[in-house]
Design a protein around this motif. Structure first.
Motif: not given
Length: 363
Positions: A80, A125, A128, A103
């Motif tokens: 992400l 996922t 991040i 995002v």
């Protein structure tokens, strides 16, 4: 006199004597790659951030890419990334043979929105990347909670947040890795390219050191497929000079930001301020629906500005076909209306007051 958006000669003027001395010291030493200067700067920067380990690399992009490579994620895993940040974070994901998932940010802070993060997490996922955009820390308490709850790796892109902190803790020290750029315009800027990665884990730091040096930790013995991504001795020497005054640089930029906050009329959307965040204002941006006309108005008054950034990642030609731009309206609104105002270590209060005067005359 015109007011430049940024004058690197003015920014570096207070350091010139020591920079010249350091350059002579490095040249006389005859050692230019991975020597004493790099080792000393790595130790100094780790100490400044209260981080366990620091590895100098060639650029901010390499700092993110090598962080991802060190995690050894399965090819095609989802990572992400914010939909409005500079393209570097997305490029690093692609170079690592992973899948970037955009995002949306908060329209208030411009940083990745924790609520949107949670909605974007899938069974694929794995990590991040948060970007502390403009020098404002992300909401790290909520983001670290999400990472722990879902077993995700966390990489902080700190290219714009040298010395910033969230709830008293420096950016770059929350995640698995903190990736820094020392591009010359940064609050801690080199006189060329450079970057660094900080981390907590000794094994991951050792992997980073191998990856930056052809996959080798012993000369002519290569244990992994690596890169040539090494912070130069001379840039490390320059950074050691400027690191000693990074807090002074940040204080100066925060003082100039206060002048903007006090003087600008209410027509402009100003950066949000929060007691949890110590912002370092690498960039001081305002938003206005007539951004382009505003920029022309300032230029007519001898004031130069920048746009960070004019084209959203989802609309970049290099990423054509990867994303549907219509899915990122918040990012599009930010990119359409944002304008970056002068706020460097080389600017004076009087110059910022001139900028404010011109801004307040815009109809």
């Amino acid at each position: 006199m015109p007011i430049e958006y940024e004058s690197l000669s003015a920014v570096n003027a207070p350091f010139l004597e020591e920079l010249h001395r350091k350059a002579g010291e490095v040249i006389s030493s005859g050692w230019f790659i991975l020597g004493r200067q790099v080792a000393e700067f790595e130790g100094q920067f780790a100490q400044y951030l209260e981080a366990s380990h620091c590895t100098g690399v060639a650029s901010g992009l390499d700092a993110i890419t090598l962080s991802l490579e060190a995690l050894r994620l399965e090819e095609g895993s989802e990572v992400l990334v914010p939909s409005n940040a500079y393209i570097a974070a997305i490029l690093s994901v692609l170079h690592s043979r992973l899948k970037p998932v955009l995002v949306e940010p908060s329209l208030e802070t411009y940083n990745i929105d924790p609520e949107q993060i949670e909605a974007a997490i899938t069974e694929k996922t794995r990590a991040i990347i948060v970007v502390h955009l403009y020098g404002k820390p992300c909401q790290m308490d909520r983001i670290t909670e999400l990472c722990h709850a879902h077993g995700l790796h966390l990489i902080e892109d700190c290219a714009q947040s040298h010395g910033a902190s969230f709830q008293g803790r420096k950016t770059g020290t929350f995640g698995d890795f903190g990736a820094f750029s020392f591009y010359p315009t940064k609050n801690l800027g080199a006189l060329g390219d450079g970057g660094a990665v900080v981390c907590k884990d000794a094994a991951l730091d050792a992997e980073l050191r191998r990856l930056r040096n052809y996959g080798s930790d012993k000369k002519y013995h290569n244990t992994v497929v690596g890169y040539n991504s090494r912070l130069d001795e001379i840039q490390a020497a320059f950074l050691s000079v400027k690191l000693k005054r990074l807090d002074e640089i940040n204080r100066h930029k925060r003082a100039l930001a206060s002048v903007y906050f006090e003087g600008l009329k209410s027509d402009y959307v100003l950066p949000v301020q929060s007691p949890d965040s110590f912002d370092v204002y690498h960039i001081f941006n305002v938003r206005h629906p007539r951004r382009d006309a505003l920029r022309e108005h300032l230029l007519r008054h001898g004031i130069k500005t920048e746009i960070h950034y004019p084209v959203p990642p989802a609309e970049q030609e290099a990423l054509h076909g990867l994303f549907d731009p219509q899915h990122y309206p918040v990012s599009a609104e930010i990119h359409r209306t944002t304008l970056s105002l002068p706020i460097s270590f080389g600017h004076t209060r009087e110059q910022i007051e001139r900028v404010i005067e011109a801004l307040n005359r815009f109809p």
